[in-house]
Design an enzyme around this catalytic site. Sequence first.
Site, PDB file in Angstrom:
ATOM      1  CD  GLU A 208     -56.276  12.313 -24.481  1.00  0.00           C
ATOM      2  OE1 GLU A 208     -55.152  12.006 -24.919  1.00  0.00           O
ATOM      3  OE2 GLU A 208     -57.104  12.996 -25.119  1.00  0.00           O
ATOM      4  CD  GLU A 327     -57.649  17.181 -24.306  1.00  0.00           C
ATOM      5  OE1 GLU A 327     -57.257  16.909 -25.463  1.00  0.00           O
ATOM      6  OE2 GLU A 327     -57.032  16.862 -23.274  1.00  0.00           O
TER       7      GLU A 327
HETATM    8  O1  AHR Z   1     -54.959  19.008 -26.728  1.00  0.00           O
HETATM    9  C1  AHR Z   1     -53.833  18.341 -27.203  1.00  0.00           C
HETATM   10  C2  AHR Z   1     -53.692  16.955 -26.617  1.00  0.00           C
HETATM   11  O2  AHR Z   1     -54.729  16.158 -27.086  1.00  0.00           O
HETATM   12  C3  AHR Z   1     -53.790  16.843 -25.128  1.00  0.00           C
HETATM   13  O3  AHR Z   1     -52.587  17.067 -24.477  1.00  0.00           O
HETATM   14  C4  AHR Z   1     -54.231  15.420 -24.931  1.00  0.00           C
HETATM   15  O4  AHR Z   1     -54.998  15.264 -23.773  1.00  0.00           O
HETATM   16  C5  AHR Z   1     -54.985  15.090 -26.185  1.00  0.00           C
HETATM   17  O5  AHR Z   1     -54.566  13.913 -26.742  1.00  0.00           O
END
Ligand code: AHR
Length: 537
Positions: A208, A327
Amino acid sequence: MVSFSCNMNVHAVGNKSPEGNACIEGNKTEKEEKIMKKATMILDRDFAVGKVDPRMYGSFIEHLGRAVYGGIYEPGHPTADKNGFRQDVIDKVRELGIPIVRYPGGNFVSGFNWEDSVGPRELRPKRLDLAWFTTETNEVGLHEFADWAKKAGSEIMYAVNLGTRGADAARNIVEYANHKSGSYWSDMRIKNGAKDPFNIKLWCLGNEMDGPWQMGHKTAYEYGRAANEAGKMMKWVDPSIELVACGSASHAMPTYGSWEYQMLDECYETVDYVSLHRYYGNPTNDTPGFLARSMDLDDFIKEVVAICDAVGGKKHAKKKLNLSFDEWNVWYHSSEQDKEIWKGDKWGRALPLLEDIYNFEDALLAGAILITFLKNADRVKVACLAQLVNVIAPIMTRNGGGVWAQTIFYPMMHASRYGRGTALRPILTSPVYDCEDYEKVPLVDAAATLGDDGSVTIFAINRDLKEDITLACDLRAFGDLKPVEHIVLHHDDVKAINTEDNPDEVAPSKVRNSKLDDGKMNVKLPALSWNVIRLSK
Ligand code: AHR
């Protein structure tokens, strides 16, 4: 009490109007009211989306909260093995079926020195983790996690730090993990107890990096350059690896779109996948709107594919990039609780952060998301349910106590077990509804896979709050098929949850198989349900 802001009036969409679709508004007659709504689906082995990459059923373990410490690792727990890993958790992960686990972050990785996590445990430093305002003890590091992943039946997808570090640290860890022997870092791995390389094949180039919350946040150009240089050197060390470049942290980021285009302009030839991240919530208690969020996901996927191909086109590139949706989940239940935890114990260890307790409607959305991935299986090759244990997770543990499955466990388990082979492109018609963000949301959404053994599995959700819907399936193209089972996940209360004391409050059950008649089958999808219909040759 649940309130619904969406307009659940139904219209028919699709390439033909579903017969017998009852209109539930206006001057309905009694007869109309009794007619069951109907959706239709035609499947054919020749309508293929693409091969399902098993890594579509990946997950994620970050050094965050009780994911590692108090989750997978709890020395002293009655089920802990000699390395301190809980066997009961490993068993649950195996039950879920997770072929690949992303590690060690997440936001955590952007401040992480991988060298801290190898070598004698007593010499490993304790560090402040600026991502989650906790203390990282490094008790569990690369070697321990590799052992755990092997026991859990998973490969590792390893993220390198492109926040506070860069190409040099990134190429060194590839050498440490994957080079056989005879170099500084590979010999150090051997000295640290791992004669054989870990052979990690999939690597994330940071996490990110478009987000201002990230340590070492970068502009698209800065990130694209950093990813290209790090990736180039990593592949020089081990040309067999694959690389994931960071796409936007979410579809809603202000730089979304231009971020993908600009950073790919710098690193297209070096990388293999672009990452997507997306979390959904239902803070306004709008169940129909919430269940429609997979429409956003589908748009997001198609847009990122278009941008990848646009950059590829501009570069006259022969190769196509695929997507790593590394994610995805529902995440909002724990937000207020986390603020309180930080107020009380900043810099603590293994704080119970991001411990969302998932309810039944969350499981339905998870199912809709998995259906969307299957429908895009030609380009979505990797996807990680974030995360795996305790932290926004399908698996929960109590320190010193039990382990149990949250509601979202089940669609993931079903898809991972049965959604293998070739994803088929279903020709679907369904009654639809309108809600705040989307018009014409199909009440029934479905995907299907054709197994290598000729079996067919249909995954379907019914988003209708009140009414069962008949899904009329045309399976004539497959010849003789036998219904094996119809699994349903349903609960009368969308807010129902599982707990340690009541772990099966929301659990799948089997219903009577529908009959196949000349390749046609009518399946009843109960109101608000996730369904898995399995047929064999
Ligand atoms: O999964 C939790 C968090 O969400 C992770 O660390 C990050 O990559 C995202 O913002």
